[in-house]
Design a protein around this motif. Structure first.
Motif, short mmCIF file in Angstrom:
data_model
loop_
_atom_site.label_atom_id
_atom_site.label_comp_id
_atom_site.label_asym_id
_atom_site.label_seq_id
_atom_site.Cartn_x
_atom_site.Cartn_y
_atom_site.Cartn_z
N MET A 112 10.30 15.99 -7.41
CA MET A 112 10.74 15.47 -6.13
C MET A 112 11.49 14.16 -6.36
N ALA A 113 12.57 14.00 -5.67
CA ALA A 113 13.38 12.78 -5.77
C ALA A 113 13.01 11.82 -4.64
N TYR A 114 13.16 10.55 -4.93
CA TYR A 114 12.88 9.50 -3.94
C TYR A 114 14.15 8.70 -3.75
N ASN A 115 14.42 8.29 -2.53
CA ASN A 115 15.63 7.55 -2.23
C ASN A 115 15.58 6.10 -2.69
N ASP A 116 14.38 5.53 -2.72
CA ASP A 116 14.27 4.14 -3.14
C ASP A 116 12.83 3.85 -3.59
N LEU A 117 12.61 2.64 -4.04
CA LEU A 117 11.31 2.24 -4.54
C LEU A 117 10.25 2.27 -3.44
N ARG A 118 10.62 1.96 -2.22
CA ARG A 118 9.65 2.00 -1.11
C ARG A 118 9.08 3.40 -0.92
N GLU A 119 9.93 4.41 -1.00
CA GLU A 119 9.46 5.80 -0.88
C GLU A 119 8.51 6.14 -2.02
N TRP A 120 8.83 5.71 -3.22
CA TRP A 120 8.00 5.98 -4.39
C TRP A 120 6.63 5.31 -4.23
N VAL A 121 6.62 4.05 -3.79
CA VAL A 121 5.36 3.32 -3.58
C VAL A 121 4.54 4.02 -2.50
N ALA A 122 5.18 4.45 -1.43
CA ALA A 122 4.47 5.16 -0.35
C ALA A 122 3.86 6.47 -0.87
N ALA A 123 4.60 7.18 -1.71
CA ALA A 123 4.08 8.43 -2.28
C ALA A 123 2.88 8.16 -3.18
N LEU A 124 2.95 7.10 -3.99
CA LEU A 124 1.81 6.73 -4.83
C LEU A 124 0.59 6.40 -3.97
N GLU A 125 0.82 5.67 -2.89
CA GLU A 125 -0.28 5.28 -2.01
C GLU A 125 -0.90 6.50 -1.34
N ARG A 126 -0.09 7.42 -0.85
CA ARG A 126 -0.61 8.65 -0.22
C ARG A 126 -1.44 9.47 -1.19
N ALA A 127 -1.04 9.46 -2.46
CA ALA A 127 -1.75 10.23 -3.49
C ALA A 127 -3.00 9.52 -4.00
N GLY A 128 -3.25 8.31 -3.51
CA GLY A 128 -4.41 7.55 -3.98
C GLY A 128 -4.21 6.97 -5.36
N GLU A 129 -2.95 6.82 -5.77
CA GLU A 129 -2.63 6.35 -7.11
C GLU A 129 -2.06 4.93 -7.11
N LEU A 130 -2.31 4.17 -6.05
CA LEU A 130 -1.81 2.80 -5.96
C LEU A 130 -2.92 1.88 -5.48
N LYS A 131 -3.06 0.77 -6.16
CA LYS A 131 -3.98 -0.28 -5.73
C LYS A 131 -3.15 -1.51 -5.43
N ARG A 132 -3.36 -2.08 -4.25
CA ARG A 132 -2.66 -3.30 -3.86
C ARG A 132 -3.53 -4.50 -4.21
N ILE A 133 -2.96 -5.47 -4.89
CA ILE A 133 -3.64 -6.71 -5.22
C ILE A 133 -3.03 -7.77 -4.32
N LYS A 134 -3.80 -8.21 -3.32
CA LYS A 134 -3.30 -9.14 -2.32
C LYS A 134 -3.50 -10.59 -2.71
N THR A 135 -4.36 -10.84 -3.69
CA THR A 135 -4.65 -12.20 -4.15
C THR A 135 -3.49 -12.72 -5.00
N GLU A 136 -3.19 -14.01 -4.88
CA GLU A 136 -2.15 -14.61 -5.72
C GLU A 136 -2.61 -14.58 -7.17
N VAL A 137 -1.74 -14.10 -8.05
CA VAL A 137 -2.06 -14.02 -9.48
C VAL A 137 -0.93 -14.65 -10.29
N ASP A 138 -1.30 -15.20 -11.43
CA ASP A 138 -0.33 -15.82 -12.33
C ASP A 138 0.39 -14.72 -13.12
N PRO A 139 1.71 -14.65 -13.05
CA PRO A 139 2.43 -13.59 -13.76
C PRO A 139 2.45 -13.76 -15.27
N VAL A 140 2.13 -14.94 -15.77
CA VAL A 140 2.20 -15.16 -17.21
C VAL A 140 1.05 -14.48 -17.94
#
Length: 85
Positions: free
Chosen positions: A1-29
């Motif tokens: 399946m093709a996705y038009n953009d990253l938002r669609e891909w993220v939504a598909a991951l979330e629907r499949a239960g394959e995405l965890k959102r980390i809402k806390t501020e984290v250091d990228p280093v």
């Protein structure tokens, strides 16, 4: 399946239960790498059946992680998006 953009891909991951959102501020280093390392190396429950051993294998890889507030940036970070089947 093709996705038009990253938002669609993220939504598909979330629907499949394959995405965890980390809402806390984290250091990228160091923190994003450490969290991703731990998640990707953890056992993710029961995986595919191994016909040779007759057992269900544990799988590794973990879900995709969406860091919503990387410290010092307003751009979220999506990582480990291909971590598991």
């Amino acid at each position: 399946m093709a996705y038009n953009d990253l938002r669609e891909w993220v939504a598909a991951l979330e629907r499949a239960g394959e995405l965890k959102r980390i809402k806390t501020e984290v250091d990228p280093v160091l923190e994003i790498a450490e969290i991703t390392d731990r998640v990707s190396k953890s056992i993710a429950g029961e995986g595919p059946f191994d016909s040779r051993s007759g057992q269900v294998r544990a799988t590794r890889g973990g879900p995709a992680l969406l860091f919503e507030k990387p410290k010092g940036s307003s751009v979220p970070v999506l990582i480990n998006q291909f971590g598991s089947e």
